[in-house]
Write a protein that holds these residues in place. Structure first.
Motif, PDB file in Angstrom:
ATOM      1  N   ARG A  90       0.800  -1.017   0.024  1.00 54.94           N
ATOM      2  CA  ARG A  90      -0.153  -0.030   0.108  1.00 54.94           C
ATOM      3  C   ARG A  90       1.002   1.255  -0.018  1.00 54.94           C
ATOM      4  N   VAL A  91       1.991   1.192   0.710  1.00 57.81           N
ATOM      5  CA  VAL A  91       2.846   2.541   0.706  1.00 57.81           C
ATOM      6  C   VAL A  91       3.469   2.512  -0.537  1.00 57.81           C
ATOM      7  N   LEU A  92       3.921   1.567  -1.228  1.00 55.80           N
ATOM      8  CA  LEU A  92       4.525   1.460  -2.526  1.00 55.80           C
ATOM      9  C   LEU A  92       3.622   2.250  -3.548  1.00 55.80           C
ATOM     10  N   SER A  93       2.239   1.538  -3.279  1.00 55.00           N
ATOM     11  CA  SER A  93       1.393   2.248  -4.362  1.00 55.00           C
ATOM     12  C   SER A  93       0.947   3.874  -4.256  1.00 55.00           C
ATOM     13  N   ALA A  94       0.872   4.062  -3.011  1.00 52.99           N
ATOM     14  CA  ALA A  94       0.759   5.532  -2.754  1.00 52.99           C
ATOM     15  C   ALA A  94       1.868   6.454  -3.045  1.00 52.99           C
ATOM     16  N   VAL A  95       3.100   5.917  -3.043  1.00 54.97           N
ATOM     17  CA  VAL A  95       4.312   6.387  -3.358  1.00 54.97           C
ATOM     18  C   VAL A  95       4.254   6.837  -4.952  1.00 54.97           C
ATOM     19  N   SER A  96       4.054   5.758  -5.673  1.00 50.53           N
ATOM     20  CA  SER A  96       4.116   5.704  -7.088  1.00 50.53           C
ATOM     21  C   SER A  96       3.072   6.711  -7.533  1.00 50.53           C
ATOM     22  N   VAL A  97       1.791   6.677  -6.982  1.00 50.09           N
ATOM     23  CA  VAL A  97       0.845   7.677  -7.648  1.00 50.09           C
ATOM     24  C   VAL A  97       1.032   9.159  -7.193  1.00 50.09           C
ATOM     25  N   THR A  98       1.616   9.259  -5.960  1.00 52.01           N
ATOM     26  CA  THR A  98       2.102  10.700  -5.636  1.00 52.01           C
ATOM     27  C   THR A  98       3.287  11.158  -6.484  1.00 52.01           C
ATOM     28  N   VAL A  99       4.079  10.322  -6.938  1.00 54.94           N
ATOM     29  CA  VAL A  99       5.347  10.796  -7.841  1.00 54.94           C
ATOM     30  C   VAL A  99       4.696  11.144  -9.218  1.00 54.94           C
ATOM     31  N   GLY A 100       3.618  10.412  -9.760  1.00 57.12           N
ATOM     32  CA  GLY A 100       3.010  10.574 -11.112  1.00 57.12           C
ATOM     33  C   GLY A 100       2.381  11.972 -10.851  1.00 57.12           C
ATOM     34  N   VAL A 101       1.580  12.275  -9.796  1.00 52.29           N
ATOM     35  CA  VAL A 101       0.771  13.460  -9.441  1.00 52.29           C
ATOM     36  C   VAL A 101       1.673  14.575  -9.552  1.00 52.29           C
ATOM     37  N   ALA A 102       2.708  14.448  -8.764  1.00 51.71           N
ATOM     38  CA  ALA A 102       3.550  15.626  -8.668  1.00 51.71           C
ATOM     39  C   ALA A 102       4.352  16.114 -10.024  1.00 51.71           C
ATOM     40  N   ILE A 103       4.727  15.089 -10.749  1.00 50.27           N
ATOM     41  CA  ILE A 103       5.490  15.456 -12.073  1.00 50.27           C
ATOM     42  C   ILE A 103       4.415  15.999 -12.925  1.00 50.27           C
ATOM     43  N   ASN A 104       2.967  15.835 -13.039  1.00 51.54           N
ATOM     44  CA  ASN A 104       1.936  16.563 -13.609  1.00 51.54           C
ATOM     45  C   ASN A 104       1.819  18.136 -13.142  1.00 51.54           C
ATOM     46  N   VAL A 105       1.842  18.050 -11.708  1.00 47.63           N
ATOM     47  CA  VAL A 105       1.349  19.519 -11.116  1.00 47.63           C
ATOM     48  C   VAL A 105       2.464  20.348 -11.148  1.00 47.63           C
ATOM     49  N   ILE A 106       3.833  19.911 -10.793  1.00 44.91           N
ATOM     50  CA  ILE A 106       4.911  20.892 -11.066  1.00 44.91           C
ATOM     51  C   ILE A 106       5.288  20.986 -12.265  1.00 44.91           C
ATOM     52  N   GLY A 107       5.220  20.117 -13.186  1.00 46.96           N
ATOM     53  CA  GLY A 107       5.703  20.459 -14.623  1.00 46.96           C
ATOM     54  C   GLY A 107       4.918  21.156 -15.405  1.00 46.96           C
ATOM     55  N   HIS A 108       3.738  21.297 -14.809  1.00 49.07           N
ATOM     56  CA  HIS A 108       2.591  22.253 -15.723  1.00 49.07           C
ATOM     57  C   HIS A 108       2.267  23.447 -14.865  1.00 49.07           C
ATOM     58  N   HIS A 109       3.152  23.733 -13.937  1.00 45.74           N
ATOM     59  CA  HIS A 109       2.810  24.833 -12.959  1.00 45.74           C
ATOM     60  C   HIS A 109       2.562  26.234 -13.755  1.00 45.74           C
ATOM     61  N   ASP A 110       3.175  26.487 -14.979  1.00 50.04           N
ATOM     62  CA  ASP A 110       2.996  27.717 -15.637  1.00 50.04           C
ATOM     63  C   ASP A 110       1.519  27.610 -16.242  1.00 50.04           C
ATOM     64  N   VAL A 111       1.012  26.495 -16.426  1.00 51.37           N
ATOM     65  CA  VAL A 111      -0.340  26.556 -16.975  1.00 51.37           C
ATOM     66  C   VAL A 111      -1.148  25.715 -16.120  1.00 51.37           C
ATOM     67  N   PRO A 112      -1.943  26.551 -15.187  1.00 48.48           N
ATOM     68  CA  PRO A 112      -2.669  25.922 -14.088  1.00 48.48           C
ATOM     69  C   PRO A 112      -4.054  25.106 -14.532  1.00 48.48           C
ATOM     70  N   TYR A 113      -4.229  25.241 -15.740  1.00 50.68           N
ATOM     71  CA  TYR A 113      -5.530  24.412 -16.287  1.00 50.68           C
ATOM     72  C   TYR A 113      -4.896  23.037 -16.526  1.00 50.68           C
ATOM     73  N   LEU A 114      -3.821  22.877 -17.291  1.00 48.96           N
ATOM     74  CA  LEU A 114      -3.208  21.636 -17.310  1.00 48.96           C
ATOM     75  C   LEU A 114      -2.671  20.813 -16.339  1.00 48.96           C
ATOM     76  N   ALA A 115      -1.961  21.800 -15.115  1.00 48.67           N
ATOM     77  CA  ALA A 115      -1.863  21.181 -13.781  1.00 48.67           C
ATOM     78  C   ALA A 115      -3.168  20.428 -13.091  1.00 48.67           C
ATOM     79  N   ALA A 116      -4.035  20.980 -13.207  1.00 46.53           N
ATOM     80  CA  ALA A 116      -4.981  20.582 -12.561  1.00 46.53           C
ATOM     81  C   ALA A 116      -5.958  19.471 -13.275  1.00 46.53           C
ATOM     82  N   VAL A 117      -5.795  19.455 -14.660  1.00 45.07           N
ATOM     83  CA  VAL A 117      -6.494  18.356 -15.352  1.00 45.07           C
ATOM     84  C   VAL A 117      -5.583  17.115 -15.165  1.00 45.07           C
ATOM     85  N   PHE A 118      -4.341  17.169 -15.257  1.00 44.41           N
ATOM     86  CA  PHE A 118      -3.454  15.840 -15.387  1.00 44.41           C
ATOM     87  C   PHE A 118      -3.301  15.473 -14.092  1.00 44.41           C
TER      88      PHE A 118
END
Length: 367
Positions: A90-118
């Motif tokens: 369960r911890v590995l699953s949560a860490v993996s999803v957190t990394v994926g969400v963080a990449i989408n949010v931080i990588g699209h920080h200049d476009v809030p719409y894309l950060a929220a969608v992805f």
């Protein structure tokens, strides 16, 4: 198979399962696209490397991140069905999803719409997956007999009105498979019985302590005895119809006053009452002695019982060489007033008949 498993295997359950898997595919694909997008733009790629080469190089890693969250969550669900906590998966699953969400949010920080969608797609898909897998796990455990059936839905109003009774009803419904209203009735009855038995046990303890002058012996006696069992035994021996007769006799209306036409009769001495208290049961009346000697013996014993009402029936019976049941008969007969007169019951009935004018007619005296 229980009702929950049947509902899950029905057409509505299968349609929900198919829709859930379609949703997972779309959400995972969207999250992966977002991560590939970030991977194409963010890293310091060589200037001569085309974007599609960048996407091809980044895609496997992005897919592994999203797929890792699903695979580890599936392993966690499998181990939980076997009764394990599966904290590591369960911890590995949560860490993996957190990394994926963080990449989408931080990588699209200049476009809030894309950060929220992805980023939202990843969070939402993972939350739905957790609830979906938990529901399937409960259904599987319930079908295998490893999980209790669901209790009836009592509603917020019922919980607000009777929280204790509703909580007890829910336990009874699960333990005995009772429907909603039957479980509530059983819970209310149990709570009433427990309240009455607790009050009775308190009085029993007080009575037991009062029989001992030494407080230490009183504590030993009160602690040794199972007061709840004594209270239950007293409930089983309670003469409910007898108490109903006694209370009902007190609620009878008073006798009407004598009319003026019977004033001459009213001035005559009244016959002795046949009954001063509630009538004993028929089985007790049959045992009242009809011969004068036995009747006088009963009157003597009743006088001693009245003089010492706290005496134990067993002690009284042993003292006079009679049975415990006979002591109970004498007490019930005496409390009714049938032992107050020196005349036997047959003689008193005859006296009452004579007083009321029912005198046998003798032809000789008429002449």
């Amino acid at each position: 198979m229980n009702l929950t498993a049947k509902l899950g295997d029905g057409p509505h359950g299968r349609a929900a399962e198919h829709a859930a898997w379609i949703f997972y595919v779309i959400a995972a694909l969207g999250s992966t696209i977002g991560q590939i997008w970030v991977g194409v733009q963010a890293p310091p790629w060589p200037d001569g490397l085309d974007w599609w080469w960048r996407a091809a190089l980044v895609a496997p890693f992005a897919a592994v991140i999203d797929l890792g969250g699903v695979v580890t969550a599936a392993f966690a669900d499998w181990r939980q069905r076997l009764g394990e906590a599966a904290y590591g998966w369960r911890v590995l699953s949560a860490v993996s999803v957190t990394v994926g969400v963080a990449i989408n949010v931080i990588g699209h920080h200049d476009v809030p719409y894309l950060a929220a969608v992805f980023g939202g797609l990843g969070v939402f898909a993972y939350s739905v997956w957790l609830m979906h897998s938990a529901a399937r796990r409960r259904d599987a455990l319930r079908a295998a007999g490893k999980l209790a059936d669901t209790a009836p839905v009592y509603g917020l109003a019922q919980w607000w009105r009777e929280p204790a009774a509703t909580r007890r009803a829910r336990s009874l419904a699960l333990a005995h498979r009772l429907p909603l209203h039957d479980s509530l009735d059983a819970a209310r009855q149990q709570l009433r019985d427990e309240k009455r038995r607790a009050a009775l046990a308190t009085h029993v303890e007080t009575l037991i302590r009062s029989r001992h002058d030494d407080p230490v012996r009183a504590d030993i006696a009160a602690t040794t005895l199972d007061l709840d069992a004594v209270a239950a035994a007293l409930e089983a021996q309670a003469d409910v119809p007898g108490w109903a007769r006694v209370i009902g006799a007190d609620l009878l209306p008073p006798a009407p006053p004598d009319s003026g036409a019977d004033s001459d009769t009213a001035r005559e001495p009244a016959a002795p009452r046949a009954l001063a208290g509630p009538m004993p049961p028929a089985d007790v009346l049959r045992r009242v002695p009809q011969d004068q000697a036995s009747y006088d013996r009963w009157r003597q014993l009743w006088a001693e019982l009245k003089a010492d009402p706290a005496i134990e029936p067993a002690e009284f019976a042993q003292r006079h060489g009679i049975s415990l049941r006979q002591v109970q008969w004498i007490r019930r007969t005496g409390m009714s007033g049938l032992l107050d007169s020196p005349l036997t019951l047959i003689d008193r009935i005859a006296q009452l008949a004579t007083t009321n004018g029912h005198v046998p007619h003798h032809p000789a005296s008429a002449s």
